[in-house]
Scaffold this active site. Structure first.
Site, short mmCIF file in Angstrom:
data_model
loop_
_atom_site.label_atom_id
_atom_site.label_comp_id
_atom_site.label_asym_id
_atom_site.label_seq_id
_atom_site.Cartn_x
_atom_site.Cartn_y
_atom_site.Cartn_z
N ILE A 142 -17.65 -0.55 -5.21
CA ILE A 142 -18.08 -0.84 -6.59
C ILE A 142 -19.32 -1.73 -6.58
CG2 ILE A 142 -17.39 -1.92 -8.77
CD1 ILE A 142 -14.49 -1.09 -8.17
N THR A 191 -15.28 -5.57 4.87
CA THR A 191 -15.03 -4.17 4.55
C THR A 191 -16.28 -3.50 3.95
OG1 THR A 191 -14.09 -4.84 2.42
CG2 THR A 191 -12.53 -4.39 4.20
N TYR A 194 -1.38 -8.88 -4.46
CA TYR A 194 -2.72 -8.49 -4.95
C TYR A 194 -2.79 -8.61 -6.47
CZ TYR A 194 -6.55 -5.28 -6.15
OH TYR A 194 -7.68 -4.72 -6.69
N VAL A 233 -6.78 8.06 -3.86
CA VAL A 233 -6.39 9.44 -3.61
C VAL A 233 -7.58 10.40 -3.69
CG1 VAL A 233 -5.68 9.84 -6.04
CG2 VAL A 233 -4.71 11.23 -4.21
C1 UD1 Z 1 -4.32 2.08 -7.67
C2 UD1 Z 1 -5.17 1.12 -6.86
C3 UD1 Z 1 -4.47 -0.19 -6.71
C4 UD1 Z 1 -3.97 -0.72 -8.05
C5 UD1 Z 1 -3.21 0.35 -8.83
C6 UD1 Z 1 -2.94 -0.15 -10.25
C7 UD1 Z 1 -6.53 2.41 -5.31
C8 UD1 Z 1 -6.74 2.81 -3.91
N1 UD1 Z 1 -5.44 1.69 -5.55
O1 UD1 Z 1 -3.14 2.38 -6.93
O2 UD1 Z 1 -5.38 -1.13 -6.15
O3 UD1 Z 1 -3.06 -1.77 -7.82
O4 UD1 Z 1 -3.98 1.52 -8.92
O5 UD1 Z 1 -2.10 0.73 -10.93
O6 UD1 Z 1 -7.32 2.69 -6.19
N2 UD1 Z 1 -1.35 10.15 -3.40
C9 UD1 Z 1 -1.05 11.43 -2.94
N3 UD1 Z 1 -1.63 11.85 -1.78
C10 UD1 Z 1 -2.48 11.07 -1.05
C11 UD1 Z 1 -2.76 9.76 -1.53
C12 UD1 Z 1 -2.18 9.34 -2.72
O7 UD1 Z 1 -0.27 12.17 -3.55
O8 UD1 Z 1 -2.97 11.52 0.01
C13 UD1 Z 1 -0.76 9.73 -4.69
C14 UD1 Z 1 -0.04 8.40 -4.65
O9 UD1 Z 1 1.28 8.53 -4.19
C15 UD1 Z 1 -0.13 8.01 -6.13
C16 UD1 Z 1 -1.48 8.60 -6.59
O10 UD1 Z 1 -1.83 9.56 -5.61
O11 UD1 Z 1 0.91 8.62 -6.88
C17 UD1 Z 1 -2.58 7.56 -6.69
O12 UD1 Z 1 -2.58 6.80 -5.50
P1 UD1 Z 1 -3.76 5.77 -5.15
O13 UD1 Z 1 -5.07 6.44 -5.25
O14 UD1 Z 1 -3.39 5.15 -3.84
O15 UD1 Z 1 -3.75 4.69 -6.32
P2 UD1 Z 1 -2.57 3.86 -7.03
O16 UD1 Z 1 -1.31 3.89 -6.26
O17 UD1 Z 1 -2.54 4.30 -8.46
#
Ligand code: UD1
Length: 317
Positions: free
Chosen positions: A13, A36, A147, A191
């Site tokens: 960002i 990072t 966090y 994701v």
């Molecule tokens: C995000 C933030 C986190 C914050 C949260 C607030 C990121 C990386 N994380 O977490 O800092 O605390 O919002 O709500 O932006 N998934 C898959 N396949 C994959 C990877 C992920 O299905 O390969 C799914 C996860 O299980 C989840 C969704 O995608 O259901 C989103 O995951 P992710 O991008 O890690 O973000 P959050 O968990 O929402």
């Protein structure tokens, strides 16, 4: 034009925020410890005469204060942080140092050197697992990770300092930010960054759970613009606002959109849902619109198309 100091300038960002501010004609002082952040993210910015870059750890007492005293910026955008929720659970002490102590030092630097405004990278994580839908700023805050707790504490530290010592504080509660330069290297990366990398490599993706979970995905270009508005728009009051789109997209929809652009891709596989995963995340964007005149412009399908087109930038080696 203003003079803006950005911490975490070499991050995902941060680097987009730096590029946006420079394009608007501001002078930008970038700060990063490169824990990072990556210098390559600033490859455009370093060519600008209006940009300077300082390697410095914001959590080290005196380090940022010294620079702020010399540079006297109009505003500080504080984005430097421990960004991994997972890492905050395995290393709570580091989370405290980078996500709480560092914020206090930013607040002190602003107070000591008369900085008029501080913009802070807060998070939807402060709402916790089951906020009202859509999440509104005045609603319940029950963070479920060190966090999220640190982000909530940081908001209070900054708003308290601002109210006491007379500077404006804008807390930006980012929802799920995505776009070029987001690091896909960890299983806990965003994701969209993981999906973009895997689809581009011709591999399939894994969806945890049934894929009907939703997120409010916001493009990093919109977030950079929101940061610039918060730092530079005249007559803003202190406060906290969601930085989100107000639209939710399911994981199944995401996979479908990627498949539309890259039709040769394998179908997604499903794996058991991650423990602690929330089902819906959606923000109310009304307060950011009312208080700062900010509305997200980029629709997820367009943001993903741009991400796929810029694939050279997405690859992280
Ligand atoms: C995000 C933030 C986190 C914050 C949260 C607030 C990121 C990386 N994380 O977490 O800092 O605390 O919002 O709500 O932006 N998934 C898959 N396949 C994959 C990877 C992920 O299905 O390969 C799914 C996860 O299980 C989840 C969704 O995608 O259901 C989103 O995951 P992710 O991008 O890690 O973000 P959050 O968990 O929402």
């Amino acid at each position: 034009m203003g003079k803006i100091l950005v911490t975490g300038a070499a991050g995902f960002i941060g680097s987009h925020t730096v590029d946006f501010l420079l394009a608007e004609g501001h002078k930008v002082i970038g700060v990063d410890n490169f824990r990072t952040g990556r210098k390559g993210n600033l490859s455009r910015a370093v060519d600008s005469r209006d940009f300077s870059l300082h390697e410095l750890d914001v959590s080290a007492p005196g380090a940022l204060g010294g620079l702020v005293g010399v540079e006297r910026p109009d505003a500080i955008i504080h984005l430097a942080a421990l960004v991994s929720v997972q890492e905050s659970m395995t290393n709570p002490a580091l989370n405290f140092s980078l996500n709480v102590q560092a914020t206090h030092l930013v607040a002190e630097a602003a107070r000591t050197h008369g900085v008029g405004r501080v913009v802070f990278a807060s998070s939807a994580a402060i709402y916790g697992d089951a906020p009202e839908q859509p999440a509104r700023e005045a609603g319940e805050k029950s963070p479920v990770s060190p966090y999220g707790a640190a982000k909530l504490a940081s908001e209070a530290l900054l708003l308290g300092h601002g109210a006491t010592f007379g500077f404006t504080v804008r807390c930006q509660r980012y929802f799920n930010v995505y776009g070029p330069r987001q690091d896909p290297s960890s299983p806990y990366s965003g994701v969209i960054s993981i999906f973009a990398k895997r689809y581009r490599e011709g591999r399939g993706v894994t969806i945890y759970g049934d894929g009907r979970q939703t997120r409010d995905f916001i493009a990093v270009g919109d977030v950079a613009r929101a940061n610039a508005i918060a730092a530079t728009r005249a007559n803003l009051f202190s406060g906290a606002a969601n930085i989100c789109t107000g639209r939710e997209t399911s994981l199944l929809d995401l996979a479908e959109i990627f498949g539309r652009y890259l039709p040769a891709s394998p179908l997604p596989e499903h794996a058991p849902a991650r423990s602690g995963d929330i089902l819906r995340s959606l923000g109310d964007p009304g307060k950011a619109a009312a208080e700062m005149g900010f509305t997200a412009n980029v629709r997820v399908a367009d943001g993903l198309a741009a991400l796929i087109a810029e694939s050279a930038e997405v690859v992280v080696t």
